[in-house]
Design an enzyme around this catalytic site. Structure first.
Site, PDB file in Angstrom:
ATOM      1  N   HIS A  54     -19.756 -45.660   9.927  1.00 13.06           N
ATOM      2  CA  HIS A  54     -20.028 -46.500   8.917  1.00 13.06           C
ATOM      3  C   HIS A  54     -19.240 -46.870   7.840  1.00 13.06           C
ATOM      4  O   HIS A  54     -19.611 -47.595   6.932  1.00 13.06           O
ATOM      5  CB  HIS A  54     -21.324 -45.807   8.211  1.00 13.06           C
ATOM      6  N   ASP A 112     -22.226 -41.915  14.966  1.00 11.71           N
ATOM      7  CA  ASP A 112     -21.305 -42.597  14.053  1.00 11.71           C
ATOM      8  C   ASP A 112     -19.968 -42.122  13.825  1.00 11.71           C
ATOM      9  O   ASP A 112     -19.517 -41.762  12.766  1.00 11.71           O
ATOM     10  CB  ASP A 112     -22.247 -41.760  12.603  1.00 11.71           C
ATOM     11  N   SER A 169     -17.137 -39.113   3.637  1.00 10.89           N
ATOM     12  CA  SER A 169     -17.485 -39.326   5.195  1.00 10.89           C
ATOM     13  C   SER A 169     -16.277 -39.920   5.923  1.00 10.89           C
ATOM     14  O   SER A 169     -15.509 -40.427   5.773  1.00 10.89           O
ATOM     15  CB  SER A 169     -18.284 -41.083   5.124  1.00 10.89           C
TER      16      SER A 169
END
Length: 467
Positions: free
Chosen positions: A101, A131, A204
């Site tokens: 992402h 992911d 992230s």
């Protein structure tokens, strides 16, 4: 006297307790060791222009929420939008791991190293199901890198350290402990380490280290009522990530095994009804055309062992099948009507099976197009919405079309365009699914319902009042 002896035997002096459970004196040496291998990632993509006079704020920037309060996208020409994330180098020749992402939809990816050097990166491959994304830079010289550790060795209470680019601040270190193991959010292959080390937007894709400087997780998401860290973060376990990275490096895509069954957990009441000795294994509920059907597996079978390993539950079987060799026969042991049978199944490839069998998703004929509930206007996710949000064909859930500004949902940060994928820890694909979960919560005397929300790929849980 006996009680006194036992008490003395179990007691520890303060010095003994400190020696047994003392915290590290400092994380400085570890931080210095791993810093050169951690990177900041900036992605750029062409998007519709913002409202007149409003600046383009990078995703993950500390100013993002401030400017969101004054308006959203408006008319105007396309402009470049930047997003921020983290990653880490896993080889001296420039392979870099991050979250999917972080780079999804980007047409430019820039890597900033701890030294300040910046290099463009190319995308090697992605796996939306875990992911994970793999990037590559050409540095012209060997790069400092870190190695993966064995996440299965991590225990609840072990010290861990996270490093990344939180809120665009760059190369920030936080430390904490493993709070829980084996967390699942919404994916079939989820195996998250939960930690209280501070993780925020921009972290992230960054690494979670053990005290030996090995990567045991990739920081992916947080549970938060306000978008900031409250000490509940999730890192995808390294033993999941390494398999994905190896396949992306070799093939540019994942190649998972496919058994071709629909399964559920064996609950204690099911085990009793079926006369099983224990509530373990994966109960087969349906067998469409595929490898399992060809091998003779039928509905009602309980798969107890796969490829020589015991099967704990449905999720365990799914992960074991994914890791098994494609095109090779593997032994599968099933419990069937009180007896044990061993079958040989030649696995297919899951990606090919999904591409061939995935039906177009659309609401049932009698399903309403929209519904208002919990201060939200909701609609089932359709192909047009998937296209606008850049989601793959397998994505499911309820799209938030509008939010009542006076509602609890608005206060908790839900906004138009967010996607609800779970309610009450059960998947929702139809409006009726959410209504059923809300009724269950109310009937059960609960005051709120837990929703799993996805925004731009980032999952988080939000509890909304049902009173």
């Amino acid at each position: 006297m006996l009680a006194l002896v036992l008490g003395l035997g179990l007691s520890l002096s303060p010095a003994d307790r400190a020696e047994a459970f003392g915290a590290p004196e400092s994380f400085a040496e570890l931080a210095e060791q791993i810093s050169p291998s951690v990177v900041n990632i900036t992605t750029s993509a062409l998007v519709a222009g913002p409202a007149d006079g409003m600046p383009m704020i990078p995703e993950g920037s500390p100013f993002e929420d401030f400017f969101e309060d004054f308006g959203g996208p408006g008319p105007g020409g396309p402009q470049r939008s930047e997003a921020l994330g983290s990653g880490f180098v896993i080889s001296e020749d420039g392979y870099i791991v991050t979250n999917n992402h972080v780079i999804e939809g980007a047409d430019e990816i820039t890597i900033e190293f701890f030294s300040g050097k910046k290099l463009p990166a190319k995308l090697v491959g992605t796996d939306p199901k875990t992911d994970i994304a793999l990037l590559k830079v050409e540095a012209g010289e060997p790069l400092p890198f870190v190695s993966f550790g064995n996440s299965d060795l991590m225990r609840v209470g072990d010290w861990v350290m996270a490093m990344g680019n939180p809120l665009g601040q760059g190369f920030s270190v936080s430390a904490g402990i493993v709070s829980a193991r084996g967390r699942q959010l919404s994916g079939s292959y989820d195996d998250f380490i939960q930690t209280d080390a501070a993780i925020n937007r921009g972290n992230s894709g960054g690494p979670l280290f053990n005290m030996d400087g090995q990567v045991v997780g990739v920081n992916t998401s947080i549970l938060s009522p306000n978008g900031g860290s409250i000490g509940i973060g999730f890192s995808m376990s390294s033993n999941v990530v390494t398999k994905v990275v190896d396949q992306l490096k070799e093939f540019g895509e994942t190649r998972r095994g496919w058994l071709g069954v629909r399964i559920q957990d064996v609950t204690p009441d099911v085990a009793e009804a079926m006369g099983l000795a224990e509530a373990a294994g994966a109960l087969v509920t349906d067998v469409p055309d595929g490898p399992a059907k060809d091998a003779g597996i039928t509905s009602g079978d309980v798969i107890t062992r796969f490829n020589g390993e015991e099967v704990a539950d449905a999720g365990d079987l799914t992960r074991r099948v994914a890791d098994a060799p494609i095109g090779e026969a593997v032994p599968v042991i099933v419990q069937r009507q009180g007896r044990t049978e061993t079958l040989a199944v030649t696995l297919g490839r899951r990606e090919e099976a999904e591409a061939a069998t995935m039906p177009a998703s659309s609401p049932a004929p009698d399903e309403p197009k929209e519904m208002e509930s919990l201060g939200l206007t909701l609609a089932p996710l359709d192909d047009d919405m998937r296209s606008r949000l850049g989601l793959d064909a397998s994505s499911e859930g309820l799209m938030i079309m509008a939010v009542d500004p006076a509602s609890d949902a608005y206060t908790k940060g839900l906004r138009e365009g967010d996607l609800i994928t779970e309610a009450g820890q059960a998947r929702v694909t139809r409006l009726q699914d959410l209504e059923d979960r809300i009724k269950e919560a109310r009937d059960g005397g609960r005051k709120s319902i837990l929703l799993l929300i996805r925004r731009g790929g980032d999952p988080r849980f939000v509890a909304l009042s049902v009173e």
